[in-house]
Design an enzyme around this catalytic site. Sequence first.
Site, PDB file in Angstrom:
ATOM      1  N   LYS A  74      10.499 -12.237 -16.331  1.00 39.16           N
ATOM      2  CA  LYS A  74       9.960 -11.169 -17.178  1.00 39.16           C
ATOM      3  C   LYS A  74      11.048 -10.612 -18.100  1.00 39.16           C
ATOM      4  CE  LYS A  74       7.814  -7.894 -14.899  1.00 39.16           C
ATOM      5  NZ  LYS A  74       7.473  -6.616 -14.212  1.00 39.16           N
ATOM      6  N   LYS A  80      15.483  -5.969  -7.955  1.00 36.39           N
ATOM      7  CA  LYS A  80      14.419  -5.054  -7.499  1.00 36.39           C
ATOM      8  C   LYS A  80      14.890  -4.395  -6.214  1.00 36.39           C
ATOM      9  CE  LYS A  80      10.242  -3.792  -8.693  1.00 36.39           C
ATOM     10  NZ  LYS A  80       9.569  -3.830 -10.011  1.00 36.39           N
ATOM     11  N   ASP A 131       9.137   2.249 -10.052  1.00 36.96           N
ATOM     12  CA  ASP A 131       8.047   1.320  -9.736  1.00 36.96           C
ATOM     13  C   ASP A 131       7.070   2.170  -8.913  1.00 36.96           C
ATOM     14  OD1 ASP A 131       7.392  -1.785  -9.899  1.00 36.96           O
ATOM     15  OD2 ASP A 131       6.839  -1.195  -7.884  1.00 36.96           O
TER      16      ASP A 131
HETATM   17  P1  NDP Z   1       2.406   4.472  -9.344  1.00 36.47           P
HETATM   18  O1  NDP Z   1       3.031   4.811  -8.048  1.00 36.47           O
HETATM   19  O2  NDP Z   1       2.539   5.427 -10.490  1.00 36.47           O
HETATM   20  O3  NDP Z   1       0.844   4.210  -9.156  1.00 36.47           O
HETATM   21  C1  NDP Z   1       0.396   3.218  -8.283  1.00 36.47           C
HETATM   22  C2  NDP Z   1      -1.120   3.189  -8.313  1.00 36.47           C
HETATM   23  O4  NDP Z   1      -1.573   2.048  -7.623  1.00 36.47           O
HETATM   24  C3  NDP Z   1      -1.741   4.389  -7.631  1.00 36.47           C
HETATM   25  O5  NDP Z   1      -2.975   4.682  -8.214  1.00 36.47           O
HETATM   26  C4  NDP Z   1      -1.906   3.892  -6.201  1.00 36.47           C
HETATM   27  O6  NDP Z   1      -2.891   4.557  -5.460  1.00 36.47           O
HETATM   28  C5  NDP Z   1      -2.284   2.449  -6.439  1.00 36.47           C
HETATM   29  N1  NDP Z   1      -1.833   1.630  -5.300  1.00 36.47           N
HETATM   30  C6  NDP Z   1      -0.560   1.434  -4.896  1.00 36.47           C
HETATM   31  N2  NDP Z   1      -0.509   0.672  -3.793  1.00 36.47           N
HETATM   32  C7  NDP Z   1      -1.788   0.388  -3.513  1.00 36.47           C
HETATM   33  C8  NDP Z   1      -2.396  -0.396  -2.499  1.00 36.47           C
HETATM   34  N3  NDP Z   1      -1.664  -0.998  -1.540  1.00 36.47           N
HETATM   35  N4  NDP Z   1      -3.737  -0.495  -2.530  1.00 36.47           N
HETATM   36  C9  NDP Z   1      -4.470   0.119  -3.488  1.00 36.47           C
HETATM   37  N5  NDP Z   1      -3.948   0.878  -4.471  1.00 36.47           N
HETATM   38  C10 NDP Z   1      -2.628   0.991  -4.477  1.00 36.47           C
HETATM   39  O7  NDP Z   1       2.976   3.037  -9.729  1.00 36.47           O
HETATM   40  P2  NDP Z   1       3.014   2.302 -11.147  1.00 36.47           P
HETATM   41  O8  NDP Z   1       1.834   2.685 -11.964  1.00 36.47           O
HETATM   42  O9  NDP Z   1       4.360   2.493 -11.706  1.00 36.47           O
HETATM   43  O10 NDP Z   1       2.908   0.775 -10.699  1.00 36.47           O
HETATM   44  C11 NDP Z   1       1.662   0.089 -10.607  1.00 36.47           C
HETATM   45  C12 NDP Z   1       1.911  -1.408 -10.678  1.00 36.47           C
HETATM   46  O11 NDP Z   1       2.535  -1.725 -11.929  1.00 36.47           O
HETATM   47  C13 NDP Z   1       2.845  -1.990  -9.605  1.00 36.47           C
HETATM   48  O12 NDP Z   1       2.431  -3.302  -9.299  1.00 36.47           O
HETATM   49  C14 NDP Z   1       4.190  -2.038 -10.314  1.00 36.47           C
HETATM   50  O13 NDP Z   1       5.036  -2.994  -9.725  1.00 36.47           O
HETATM   51  C15 NDP Z   1       3.745  -2.444 -11.703  1.00 36.47           C
HETATM   52  N6  NDP Z   1       4.659  -2.170 -12.793  1.00 36.47           N
HETATM   53  C16 NDP Z   1       5.164  -0.925 -13.015  1.00 36.47           C
HETATM   54  C17 NDP Z   1       6.005  -0.683 -14.068  1.00 36.47           C
HETATM   55  C18 NDP Z   1       6.513   0.678 -14.386  1.00 36.47           C
HETATM   56  O14 NDP Z   1       7.204   0.814 -15.399  1.00 36.47           O
HETATM   57  N7  NDP Z   1       6.212   1.708 -13.633  1.00 36.47           N
HETATM   58  C19 NDP Z   1       6.429  -1.773 -14.962  1.00 36.47           C
HETATM   59  C20 NDP Z   1       5.790  -3.037 -14.685  1.00 36.47           C
HETATM   60  C21 NDP Z   1       4.966  -3.210 -13.629  1.00 36.47           C
HETATM   61  P3  NDP Z   1      -2.457   5.624  -4.320  1.00 36.47           P
HETATM   62  O15 NDP Z   1      -1.903   6.800  -5.062  1.00 36.47           O
HETATM   63  O16 NDP Z   1      -3.715   5.912  -3.589  1.00 36.47           O
HETATM   64  O17 NDP Z   1      -1.425   4.945  -3.475  1.00 36.47           O
HETATM   65  O1  2IT Z   2       8.113  -4.221 -12.578  1.00 38.73           O
HETATM   66  C1  2IT Z   2       8.769  -3.728 -13.521  1.00 38.73           C
HETATM   67  O2  2IT Z   2       9.026  -4.381 -14.539  1.00 38.73           O
HETATM   68  C2  2IT Z   2       9.204  -2.338 -13.392  1.00 38.73           C
HETATM   69  N1  2IT Z   2       8.879  -1.682 -12.404  1.00 38.73           N
HETATM   70  C3  2IT Z   2      10.074  -1.728 -14.447  1.00 38.73           C
HETATM   71  C4  2IT Z   2      11.523  -2.083 -14.217  1.00 38.73           C
HETATM   72  C5  2IT Z   2      12.512  -1.405 -15.116  1.00 38.73           C
HETATM   73  O3  2IT Z   2      13.700  -1.672 -14.901  1.00 38.73           O
HETATM   74  O4  2IT Z   2      12.153  -0.631 -16.004  1.00 38.73           O
END
Ligand code: NDP
Ligand code: 2IT
Length: 450
Positions: A117, A129, A169
Amino acid sequence: MEFKNSYLQGVYDTVQRRNQGEPEFLQAVKEVLESFEPVLEKRPELEETGIIDRIVEPERFITFRVSWVDDAGKVRVNRGYRVQFNSAIGPYKGGLRLHPSVNASVIKFLGFEQVFKNSLTGLPMGGGKGGSDFDPKGKSDGEVMRFCQSFMTELYRHIGPDTDVPAGDIGVGAREIGYLFGQYKRLTNSFTGVLTGKGLTYGGSLARTEATGFGLLYFTQEMLKEMKGDSLTGKTVVISGSGNVAIYACQKAAELGAKVVAMSDSGGYIYDEKGIDLAVVKEIKEGRRGRIKEYLEKVPTASYTEGCKGIWGVKCDIALPCATQNELDGEAADKLIANGVIAVAEGANMPSTPEAVQKFQKAGVLFGPAKAANAGGVATSGLEMSQNSMRYSWTFQEVDRKLHDIMVGIFHNAYNASKKFGDAGNLVMGANVAGFLKVADAMKWQGIAY
Ligand code: NDP
Ligand code: 2IT
């Protein structure tokens, strides 16, 4: 035999032997190795230099005890992790996840995917990570702070602005990054860009909060335009999750003319046929860390269904899984296809099971894999690093424009690679191969010490 190519089969056999009981990591490796089949035919030197044998083994994997004291005075112990997967093209870079499901397998799958990525973004970042099985849910700010301080008290010796730069994350947002940054600064007596996703008053970048969700929509927009001559205007969208990625995906989808009708958390999903009122979701999730079902208190005409998997039964044109790994399985894919979905783009990391991906591809559904589609978050982290190095900050519009251009570039890079290696439109293969070739070249020129 899982692979046609016997060399790839041998690599995968070794990975299986070394990483027993780690299903997520094996799933991520298998998908990437499958993409290399057409590349190896054209580039036999990749076998001779052992690049693929090396790329599946992390350069370093650190685990450590994290002890902290809860509000009742009880000692708690969690396990901390950091995988430093590959530094061929830049310092290790990748988020920290705090969730009870975190284990070595989850951290390694995320670190492995991050290598490809980060390469796709075009910015100089290696892959890493980390995280812990600490559950921030229901914890006070004081407990989260003490956990973060203890976590950093070990992690700080392994990271640095030119070594390894963590970020957020699942379970790690502005609050946690602040506590982690404060402790790093105290331990090292230095104010540096060692973390990204920082607050705007101490070195954070404008648009980093929005970046993953916005980037996902820029990618989806380009994919629809180039591969179908279509756009987001008037499309019905379903987004799983209601965290950082989901919220800003929802905002940008609406700005680009689509209607988001469903969102979820781990408890269940809401359906609002008028289109989700994002201000309500933000107030619940960003304002007070509440549950998605509280949406009905403000919008009684919406409905709530217990259980998060049911969301894939909601009829839509575009599905954006933005919660967690393997949340969209073969059965969910069948429902989406039966309901006429035209595009799926992954905001979360590895949210679709291999069976689901196969079904989408077979049915001709446009499919944007996580490594490409959600790279906007880490790309903007890269832009935060640049701004920190310059001791300067760009405006929101400047960062957003760069993010947009990076996402368009990632789409074309993956699409072109899929054509070049004989499976036009297979963006899973295209993204894996395009990300890989740059890292492989850098590894080749740096010799075999790693
Ligand atoms: P957050 O913690 O802000 O939100 C996570 C969301 O996903 C919540 O709504 C949570 O619900 C839900 N969730 C988490 N675990 C589970 C599970 N086991 N089953 C069902 N729902 C679940 O995280 P992010 O939005 O930052 O991350 C979401 C996804 O995006 C992840 O896969 C992360 O790796 C990916 N990601 C994030 C990036 C970033 O910049 N933040 C960048 C690229 C990818 P609940 O509150 O009920 O747990
Ligand atoms: O999965 C991802 O790419 C992230 N959680 C963001 C990582 C970062 O270094 O901004």
